[in-house]
Structures are given as structure tokens and as C-alpha cells.
Design an enzyme around this catalytic site. Structure first.
Site, PDB file in Angstrom:
ATOM      1  N   ASP A  49       0.829  -1.202   0.000  1.00  0.00           N
ATOM      2  CA  ASP A  49       0.000   0.000   0.000  1.00  0.00           C
ATOM      3  C   ASP A  49       0.869   1.260   0.000  1.00  0.00           C
ATOM      4  O   ASP A  49       2.070   1.193   0.210  1.00  0.00           O
ATOM      5  CB  ASP A  49      -0.852   0.026   1.279  1.00  0.00           C
ATOM      6  CG  ASP A  49      -1.918  -1.053   1.263  1.00  0.00           C
ATOM      7  OD1 ASP A  49      -2.248  -1.557   0.178  1.00  0.00           O
ATOM      8  OD2 ASP A  49      -2.418  -1.373   2.351  1.00  0.00           O
ATOM      9  N   LYS A  70      -3.362   4.105  -3.026  1.00  0.00           N
ATOM     10  CA  LYS A  70      -3.926   5.313  -3.609  1.00  0.00           C
ATOM     11  C   LYS A  70      -2.789   6.318  -3.727  1.00  0.00           C
ATOM     12  O   LYS A  70      -2.039   6.497  -2.793  1.00  0.00           O
ATOM     13  CB  LYS A  70      -4.961   5.866  -2.614  1.00  0.00           C
ATOM     14  CG  LYS A  70      -6.037   6.715  -3.254  1.00  0.00           C
ATOM     15  CD  LYS A  70      -6.924   7.307  -2.182  1.00  0.00           C
ATOM     16  CE  LYS A  70      -7.982   6.334  -1.709  1.00  0.00           C
ATOM     17  NZ  LYS A  70      -9.006   6.954  -0.865  1.00  0.00           N
ATOM     18  N   MET A 183      -7.942   8.185   9.957  1.00  0.00           N
ATOM     19  CA  MET A 183      -8.646   8.653   8.746  1.00  0.00           C
ATOM     20  C   MET A 183      -9.703   9.714   9.076  1.00  0.00           C
ATOM     21  O   MET A 183     -10.799   9.690   8.525  1.00  0.00           O
ATOM     22  CB  MET A 183      -9.335   7.463   8.033  1.00  0.00           C
ATOM     23  CG  MET A 183      -8.369   6.432   7.513  1.00  0.00           C
ATOM     24  SD  MET A 183      -9.176   4.940   6.908  1.00  0.00           S
ATOM     25  CE  MET A 183      -9.385   3.995   8.412  1.00  0.00           C
TER      26      MET A 183
END
Ligand code: SAH
Length: 259
Positions: A49, A70, A183
Site C-alpha cells: 500500500d 492510492k 482517517m
């Protein structure tokens, strides 16, 4: 007694066709566990990741690194595509290291990936990593629990704050115990509002710990009332953890002679 690192990490062996789902810790490679450091040297392919740092990846022996995170505002690779990739690689007889930031089972979707491997009958192991909250709290001199101040700590996701089916923040507020939000940078305004409505004082101390243990590390303190505005004013962005509760006030005391 004299035990070598080789002896500690010798078993179980990383076999062909197996997947090891591992946590890379918060960022700096010094936080890797011995077995994850060893797995980095043994894997045929590493599927990682965005939160896995270059410092960690530089310990890999293989050059077969597959990025599935991402980056640059582009959407992340779909979860189904990641699991399909892991299955394909394992079936091709590779030793597959699936590496995630922090711990694979703490907001890491490790459970879903392990479940998909079970369905295919692919042997796997879970290698824990230090979750970012614990490393970031330590780096900031904020004790996760402390006698007289807290009796528990909640690790929560702020990802869906304020949307249907979200956590009951008002109920969490009532416990009075500290909360670490993963987050949550973009939703902190909603979270702070719900916690205040649930009974937390607007003066409750809050720390925002960004990119902990990496060269981009920054931190700030605020209160529940001011945190949203301060995060914007000081341009704090993901990855960051938001620590809410009286334990934050220990930082000023402990930072006295901490190195
Ligand atoms: N499995 C990871 C969490 C993945 S969710 C773990 O156990 O840590 C991604 C979130 O983790 C980020 O949005 C941020 O809230 C947090 N995070 C991960 N690494 C971080 C770091 N070095 N500093 C601050 N927050 C971090």
C-alpha cells in the site's frame, strides 16, 4: 543464553505458494518486527500500500514490488482486484508478501483479504505490525493509557463520520475515555461537534499527529472546539491521527526531558 535473530525468525518457513499478510509499522523501518524484516528479504513478490515507506521497501531483496495503494488523488485499486492478484501470485507458486501500513488487522482490510484466501484454500499467515496510533502516541510523548486519567482507549475510524451507519460518537463521548481517530482529518469538524453534543467539554485537549515517524512528521495541539479550524489553518493532511482526551495534556509534562 545467546539467541540469534536467525533462530527467532527461522520458523515457520516462508513457503512457495503461501501469502504472508504483514504490517510494516508506522513508517520508519526501525519499527518493523523481526519477522517482517526477515520476510522482506525472503519474499518473491511484495504487494504493498501507499503507507508502506520507501525505507521499509528498501529492505526488500526482490525487485518485484506491486503497488496497490492510492496515490496522487487517483482512486485506489479495487479490493477485489487486490485479492485476485494475491491469489494469482500464490497459485503461480510465489512467496507473496502482502504488506500494509501499521497492523494488517487495524483498519487495514486484512480480515477481508484473509477471508478471500481461505475461500481459495491458499495458506497464509498474519504477521502483526505496530499500528500507527501506538507509534505516533509514543513519538508525541502521550501515554495511551495512564492511571488516574484513562482506563481504556478507543481506536476509531473517522472515515464515515456523520453518515448513515456510522459509529455512535455521542455514546463514545459519554465514556469520557480517550479516542484515537484514524482517517479523520477531513471529518474532524463533524466528529468534534458530535462529541461535544454527547457531553465532552469543548476545552478537551486534542493532538493531531501527522506522518508520524517519517521525514514529513508534524504535530499540533488544539481543543475540540478549535481543532477543525486549526487543521485547516495549519494545512494538516492525511495520514494523520487525532487524539482526543485528557491524556494529551501529559505531552507538555513528558516532553520536558524526553529525547
Ligand atoms: N493499518 C494501519 C491503518 C490504515 S488506515 C495501521 O494499523 O496504522 C490509514 C490511516 O492510518 C491514515 O489515514 C492515518 O489516520 C493512519 N496512519 C497510518 N500511518 C500513519 C502515520 N505514520 N502517522 C499518522 N497516521 C498514520
Amino acid at each position: 543464553m545467546n539467541t540469534s535473530i536467525e533462530t527467532i525468525v527461522a520458523a515457520p518457513e516462508f513457503q512457495s505458494g503461501h501469502v504472508w499478510l504483514a504490517g510494516a509499522g508506522p513508517g520508519h523501518p526501525r519499527y518493523l518486527t523481526l519477522e517482517v524484516a526477515d520476510a522482506l528479504a525472503k519474499a518473491d513478490v511484495i504487494v504493498h500500500d501507499a503507507l508502506v515507506s520507501d525505507g521499509v521497501l528498501s529492505l526488500a531483496k526482490t525487485t518485484d514490488l506491486i503497488f496497490v495503494g492510492k496515490r496522487g488523488g487517483r482512486p485506489s485499486v479495487a479490493q477485489d482486484d487486490i485479492t485476485t492478484k494475491l491469489i494469482e501470485l500464490a497459485k503461480a507458486g510465489k512467496r507473496v508478501l502482502r504488506l500494509k501500513g501499521g497492523d494488517p488487522f487495524v483498519f487495514g482490510r486484512g480480515g477481508e483479504e484473509a477471508e478471500a484466501l481461505v475461500k481459495e484454500g491458499i495458506p497464509f499467515r498474519i504477521l502483526p505490525g505496530m499500528t500507527s496510533a501506538l507509534a505516533a502516541l509514543a513519538a508525541a510523548n502521550i501515554p495511551a493509557t495512564m492511571r488516574g486519567i484513562s482506563r481504556s482507549i478507543t481506536l476509531a475510524t473517522g472515515h464515515a463520520a456523520g453518515t448513515e451507519g456510522d459509529l455512535d460518537w455521542k455514546a463514545l463521548a459519554k465514556t469520557g475515555e480517550p479516542i484515537v481517530v484514524y482517517m479523520g482529518v477531513s471529518t474532524i469538524g463533524t466528529i468534534a461537534r458530535l462529541l461535544i453534543e454527547g457531553g465532552r467539554s469543548p476545552d478537551t485537549p486534542v493532538a493531531v499527529l501527522m506522518a508520524a515517524t517519517t521525514p514529513d512528521e508534524r504535530s499540533m495541539t488544539a481543543t475540540l472546539e478549535t481543532v477543525e479550524a486549526e487543521v485547516k489553518r495549519q494545512n494538516f493532511a492525511a495520514p494523520a491521527l487525532i487524539v482526543i482526551g485528557r491524556i494529551v495534556s501529559m505531552q507538555a509534562i513528558l516532553s520536558g526531558s524526553a529525547q
